[in-house]
Design a protein around this motif. Structure first.
Motif, PDB file in Angstrom:
ATOM      1  N   GLU A 339       0.826  -1.202   0.000  1.00 51.36           N
ATOM      2  CA  GLU A 339       0.000   0.000   0.000  1.00 51.36           C
ATOM      3  C   GLU A 339       0.867   1.261   0.000  1.00 51.36           C
ATOM      4  OE1 GLU A 339      -2.768   1.731   3.463  1.00 51.36           O
ATOM      5  OE2 GLU A 339      -3.422  -0.217   2.699  1.00 51.36           O
ATOM      6  N   GLU A 340       1.891   1.283   0.830  1.00 57.22           N
ATOM      7  CA  GLU A 340       2.759   2.454   0.949  1.00 57.22           C
ATOM      8  C   GLU A 340       3.532   2.716  -0.342  1.00 57.22           C
ATOM      9  OE1 GLU A 340       6.357   4.128   3.860  1.00 57.22           O
ATOM     10  OE2 GLU A 340       5.650   2.049   4.027  1.00 57.22           O
ATOM     11  N   LYS A 341       4.080   1.661  -0.919  1.00 61.04           N
ATOM     12  CA  LYS A 341       4.871   1.823  -2.145  1.00 61.04           C
ATOM     13  C   LYS A 341       4.009   2.320  -3.302  1.00 61.04           C
ATOM     14  CE  LYS A 341       8.164  -1.880  -0.997  1.00 61.04           C
ATOM     15  NZ  LYS A 341       8.616  -3.253  -1.370  1.00 61.04           N
ATOM     16  N   ILE A 342       2.804   1.807  -3.418  1.00 52.68           N
ATOM     17  CA  ILE A 342       1.933   2.198  -4.520  1.00 52.68           C
ATOM     18  C   ILE A 342       1.477   3.643  -4.359  1.00 52.68           C
ATOM     19  CG2 ILE A 342      -0.313   1.774  -5.585  1.00 52.68           C
ATOM     20  CD1 ILE A 342       0.233  -1.219  -5.154  1.00 52.68           C
ATOM     21  N   HIS A 343       1.133   4.039  -3.137  1.00 54.03           N
ATOM     22  CA  HIS A 343       0.725   5.426  -2.921  1.00 54.03           C
ATOM     23  C   HIS A 343       1.854   6.390  -3.282  1.00 54.03           C
ATOM     24  CE1 HIS A 343      -3.334   5.293  -1.466  1.00 54.03           C
ATOM     25  NE2 HIS A 343      -3.053   4.401  -0.530  1.00 54.03           N
ATOM     26  N   TYR A 356      -3.316   4.190 -17.146  1.00 56.57           N
ATOM     27  CA  TYR A 356      -3.596   2.964 -16.395  1.00 56.57           C
ATOM     28  C   TYR A 356      -2.497   2.779 -15.353  1.00 56.57           C
ATOM     29  CZ  TYR A 356      -7.157   1.249 -19.695  1.00 56.57           C
ATOM     30  OH  TYR A 356      -8.281   1.080 -20.451  1.00 56.57           O
ATOM     31  N   PHE A 357      -2.870   2.224 -14.211  1.00 53.41           N
ATOM     32  CA  PHE A 357      -1.886   1.818 -13.196  1.00 53.41           C
ATOM     33  C   PHE A 357      -2.128   0.341 -12.902  1.00 53.41           C
ATOM     34  CE2 PHE A 357       0.252   1.053  -9.312  1.00 53.41           C
ATOM     35  CZ  PHE A 357       1.215   2.030  -9.151  1.00 53.41           C
ATOM     36  N   VAL A 358      -1.163  -0.485 -13.306  1.00 51.69           N
ATOM     37  CA  VAL A 358      -1.302  -1.931 -13.169  1.00 51.69           C
ATOM     38  C   VAL A 358      -0.427  -2.415 -12.016  1.00 51.69           C
ATOM     39  CG1 VAL A 358      -1.037  -4.167 -14.313  1.00 51.69           C
ATOM     40  CG2 VAL A 358      -1.775  -2.160 -15.628  1.00 51.69           C
ATOM     41  N   ILE A 359      -1.056  -3.095 -11.061  1.00 45.09           N
ATOM     42  CA  ILE A 359      -0.328  -3.734  -9.965  1.00 45.09           C
ATOM     43  C   ILE A 359       0.051  -5.130 -10.434  1.00 45.09           C
ATOM     44  CG2 ILE A 359      -0.407  -4.461  -7.554  1.00 45.09           C
ATOM     45  CD1 ILE A 359      -2.630  -2.394  -7.125  1.00 45.09           C
ATOM     46  N   ASP A 360       1.328  -5.396 -10.495  1.00 45.10           N
ATOM     47  CA  ASP A 360       1.812  -6.660 -11.041  1.00 45.10           C
ATOM     48  C   ASP A 360       1.828  -7.730  -9.949  1.00 45.10           C
ATOM     49  OD1 ASP A 360       3.829  -8.583 -12.534  1.00 45.10           O
ATOM     50  OD2 ASP A 360       3.259  -7.066 -13.998  1.00 45.10           O
ATOM     51  N   LYS A 382      -2.300  -8.174   4.522  1.00 42.40           N
ATOM     52  CA  LYS A 382      -1.050  -7.717   5.127  1.00 42.40           C
ATOM     53  C   LYS A 382      -0.403  -6.625   4.276  1.00 42.40           C
ATOM     54  CE  LYS A 382       3.447  -9.398   6.736  1.00 42.40           C
ATOM     55  NZ  LYS A 382       4.328 -10.596   6.883  1.00 42.40           N
ATOM     56  N   ARG A 383      -0.398  -6.800   2.975  1.00 42.57           N
ATOM     57  CA  ARG A 383       0.190  -5.796   2.089  1.00 42.57           C
ATOM     58  C   ARG A 383      -0.666  -4.530   2.012  1.00 42.57           C
ATOM     59  NH1 ARG A 383       4.318  -7.553  -1.308  1.00 42.57           N
ATOM     60  NH2 ARG A 383       4.668  -9.810  -1.349  1.00 42.57           N
ATOM     61  N   PHE A 384      -1.971  -4.689   2.163  1.00 44.14           N
ATOM     62  CA  PHE A 384      -2.892  -3.569   1.979  1.00 44.14           C
ATOM     63  C   PHE A 384      -3.808  -3.460   3.199  1.00 44.14           C
ATOM     64  CE2 PHE A 384      -2.140  -5.841  -2.079  1.00 44.14           C
ATOM     65  CZ  PHE A 384      -1.254  -4.938  -2.644  1.00 44.14           C
ATOM     66  N   PRO A 385      -3.267  -3.005   4.349  1.00 39.48           N
ATOM     67  CA  PRO A 385      -4.044  -3.003   5.598  1.00 39.48           C
ATOM     68  C   PRO A 385      -5.270  -2.096   5.549  1.00 39.48           C
ATOM     69  CG  PRO A 385      -1.958  -1.826   5.847  1.00 39.48           C
ATOM     70  CD  PRO A 385      -1.884  -2.536   4.545  1.00 39.48           C
ATOM     71  N   SER A 386      -5.268  -1.089   4.684  1.00 35.92           N
ATOM     72  CA  SER A 386      -6.438  -0.207   4.586  1.00 35.92           C
ATOM     73  C   SER A 386      -7.507  -0.763   3.665  1.00 35.92           C
ATOM     74  CB  SER A 386      -6.004   1.180   4.083  1.00 35.92           C
ATOM     75  OG  SER A 386      -5.069   1.763   4.942  1.00 35.92           O
ATOM     76  N   GLY A 387      -7.214  -1.918   3.081  1.00 33.06           N
ATOM     77  CA  GLY A 387      -8.172  -2.548   2.183  1.00 33.06           C
ATOM     78  C   GLY A 387      -7.789  -2.374   0.725  1.00 33.06           C
ATOM     79  N   PHE A 388      -7.908  -3.453  -0.023  1.00 28.84           N
ATOM     80  CA  PHE A 388      -7.519  -3.423  -1.430  1.00 28.84           C
ATOM     81  C   PHE A 388      -8.468  -2.546  -2.241  1.00 28.84           C
ATOM     82  CE2 PHE A 388      -6.576  -5.758  -5.541  1.00 28.84           C
ATOM     83  CZ  PHE A 388      -5.262  -5.329  -5.610  1.00 28.84           C
TER      84      PHE A 388
END
Length: 729
Positions: A339-343, A356-360, A382-388
């Motif tokens: 979540e942090e890295k993507i933000h 487009y923003f693609v999460i691989d 765990k990777r996205f604690p605020s929700g995907f």
């Protein structure tokens, strides 16, 4: 069954759809044969052979169980079978549907009771012949088909003396990190020489010489592209073909009478453990093969095949917009999203102009040990604690459409899905699930598999608003399930059924979700074929992480995929020089942009280089891609070339030209195609303020670049352009 009586010479089919001329006549066994395939306006060559009247080869390359050969071509060859010469012409039908022209030729063997309908399709104005065959069992018994060629034609070199010295053969290696690399070989170097034909005794039509390229397995373009070419060395005659299949295939060339033949098709019994058992009344259709003929160079043949490939594409809004895709994998998060890295990436990505923003890979796993646990496709808490969903909503709030990486054809051996689905859902071998690199292969010919994946994709689209999928595939299964072998279904036939069912599943998916974009990726470009590309929206061209190596791939990929589908990576890095970051940007600009790297970590000047490249793509390049035809001023790129150049000729006559200097001299001459040598205005499109000395000269231009690895993008036009705009942005 009925029978029609004919004599040699009775039937000559002259078919002339716009752009192409095809003539078919009967041989001395009354089998239909292609006499010639010519681009419109060209006359058939005059036979120069003192030994053979023609190089006719039976049109239908069919083999059934128990039937061998009639000629001195060995059983290893795809031509010369008993049944091929016994399939006698019955009738033919011509049809037109708008700009699509079809010719169907029906042949029959009354001894075995088999009917073959050979279908040709031409799109108006394009000298490319699309070809396949449909077999029907007319008998009252089961029939086992061992080979069903889609294309078989002799006389490729008719009218040329010493043709083995005048023509060469082209093949394309296509391995992981080193895609679309073409090689030219002389015919004698591959074992084919017309001198040997002069020594044949009476009655012999050929030597045993042949050269073949094939693929076995589910990675259809691993090792080689399903393509080949035979070209005259003076550039006045070229034959270019592609096999449109996402599984096993083979083509071959060889001597036949006084000329060269090509035969091509999908899986065979000899190469791929394929057999088709036809019950009375049942049919089998072979995979399509396309054959291009131009009275010109190989370069022009690739451009013509580009026109043809566009006719195969499934209509999609994506081809109208050609948006910029950011993917967080390559030289970026590398399968470790959080979540942090993507933000941290969102605002820099939006500022570059991506749409487009693609999460691989990795979004479905709590840690990096996910390889053998994929299959459920549930987002990690765990990777996205605020929700995907909140994360994807945040992506949309930035004006970006969210996308996800998915590997739908496999299930990890540790996955809960491996326990939920029945054994029939997976490829099997001797009663066991087939395991390959910690994954089980799903069998899409089983309805339970399609239903399972429908639920997965529908949920991700409905609940999370996913608008883009990168469909990846990273194992290679050599043949299909043997679960039905006892019922007469060969493993090769099971594999073919799976491949066709997978394509149908993707078609149904895109019909159900209008506007959904699906990228074709298989360890980069290990399934870069036009069975996949006629269905999927765009194509990943490589996983290559070095931009200087990638230049040879990006420049060569228009030989295999149309520019509006071919997506190459641009992955700028803070640690790289400005010149290397320019190289990686130009790698992607003459196709579909796959932006990645670390835009959030760049210095302001580096970030500005990326932003300028994306603006040039949006404002100048992408509106030209859908009609542009490729050309290569320095020839088809080779892996170690010091200089590489790729051009796109747009419909309105403007040229875009990417030039890479990787080593060697700092100056290079770039000849232009004859029809564009009257263009007198050349400008540096990107990077507009970097060093480059460009001069127009007779027949082209010369360019001098800095003595470091670098690249430049030029625009050549008949009028002044507005390149200065990009200097000021």
């Amino acid at each position: 069954m009925g029978s029609v009586s004919h004599s040699p010479g009775d039937i000559v089919i002259q078919w002339q759809p716009p752009g192409l001329s095809l003539q078919i006549s009967l041989d001395d066994q009354l089998a239909p044969c292609i006499d010639h395939v010519l681009p419109a306006g060209h006359e058939p060559p005059i036979n120069v052979s003192p030994h053979f009247a023609s190089s006719k080869l039976p049109l239908n390359g069919v083999r059934v169980a128990g039937q061998g050969h009639t000629t001195n071509k060995t059983a290893k060859a795809m031509v010369g079978g008993v049944l091929s010469s016994r399939l006698r012409y019955q009738h033919h039908v011509e049809r037109q549907d708008g700009t699509t022209f079809t010719l169907a030729i029906v042949s029959c063997d009354n001894i075995l009771g088999i009917e073959v309908t050979h279908t040709f399709v031409v799109f108006a104005g394009i000298p490319v012949l699309r070809s396949w065959s449909t077999l029907r069992n007319l008998s009252s018994a089961f029939m086992t088909i061992m080979q069903a060629l889609s294309l078989s034609i002799g006389g490729l070199t008719s009218g040329t003396r010493s043709w083995s010295e005048s023509y060469s053969v082209w093949t394309a290696h296509n391995t992981w990190f080193r895609e679309a690399q073409w090689q030219e070989s002389s015919l004698p170097d591959v074992g084919i020489d017309d001198v040997g034909l002069l020594e044949l005794n009476d009655g012999h039509r050929a030597t045993m010489a042949r050269f073949s390229v094939s693929n076995q397995g589910s990675l259809s373009t691993e090792t080689h592209l399903p393509m080949g070419a035979v070209a005259r060395k003076d550039g006045l005659d070229t034959w270019l073909w592609q096999i449109e299949h996402n599984g096993s295939w083979r083509w071959e060339i060889g001597d036949w009478q006084d000329g060269l033949y090509v035969a091509a098709g999908g899986p065979t019994q000899a190469d791929h453990a394929w057999e088709a058992v036809l019950r009375p009344g049942e049919t089998f259709m072979s995979v399509p093969v396309a054959l291009c003929r131009v009275a010109d160079s190989l370069e022009e043949a690739f451009a013509t095949l580009t026109d043809y490939r566009r006719c195969l594409l499934r209509p999609h809004v994506d081809y109208e917009r050609l948006p910029i895709v950011f993917n967080d994998y390559m030289n970026c998060l590398m399968g470790d999203p959080t979540e942090e890295k993507i933000h941290a990436l969102l605002e820099p990505v939006r500022g570059c102009g991506a749409e487009y923003f693609v999460i691989d890979a990795g979004w479905y796993a709590d840690d990096s040990k996910w390889w053998d646990d994929v299959g459920a496709w549930e987002p990690s808490q765990k990777r996205f604690p605020s929700g995907f969903k909140a994360l994807l909503d945040g992506i949309r709030a930035k004006g970006l459409i969210p996308g996800l990486w998915l590997e739908p054809e496999v299930v990890g051996t540790r996955s809960v899905v491996a326990k939920q689905l029945p054994n029939s859902a997976f490829f099997q071998q001797r009663g066991q699930r087939l395991e390959e690199r910690g994954r089980y292969q799903l069998d899409f010919s089983q309805r339970v598999v399609c239903e399972h994946l429908d639920r997965v994709v529908d949920r991700l689209v409905r609940d999370f608003g996913v608008g883009y999928f990168k469909f990846d595939y990273n194992i290679d299964v050599m043949t299909g399930t043997d679960a039905d072998v006892t019922r007469g279904v060969s493993t090769g036939a099971a594999h073919l059924a799976h491949h066709r069912a997978y394509l149908q599943w993707v078609k149904d998916l895109m019909s159900r979700h209008d506007g959904l974009v699906i990228e074709n990726c298989s360890s980069g470009a290990q399934r870069m074929d036009y069975a996949m590309l006629s269905v999927h929206t765009l194509q990943s061209t490589s996983d290559q992480q070095n931009p200087l190596f990638y230049a040879a791939i990006a420049a060569a990929c228009p030989t295999a995929v149309v520019p509006e589908q071919g997506a190459s990576w641009a992955y700028p890095q803070r640690r790289w020089s400005d010149e290397i970051n320019v190289v990686t940007m130009i790698n992607s600009l003459l196709g579909r942009v796959h932006l990645s790297g670390r835009p959030d970590d760049l210095e302001p000047a580096q970030y500005e280089l990326v932003r300028q490249a994306m603006q040039v793509y949006r404002d100048v390049i992408r509106k030209k891609l859908r009609t542009a035809r490729p050309f290569w001023p320095l020839g088809i790129p080779r892996w170690h070339d010091e200089w590489i150049a790729l051009g796109l000729a747009s419909a309105e006559g403007t040229l875009l030209l990417a030039v890479w200097r990787r080593s060697g001299s700092t100056k290079c001459s770039l000849p232009l195609p004859q029809q564009y040598r009257n263009l007198r205005t050349v400008s540096l499109l990107y990077p507009a303020k970097f060093e480059a000395q460009i001069e127009l000269e007779e027949g082209g231009l010369s360019i001098e670049l800095p003595a470091v690895p670098c690249a430049r993008l030029l625009q050549i036009s008949p009028q002044l352009n507005q390149a200065a705009v990009y200097e000021e942005v």
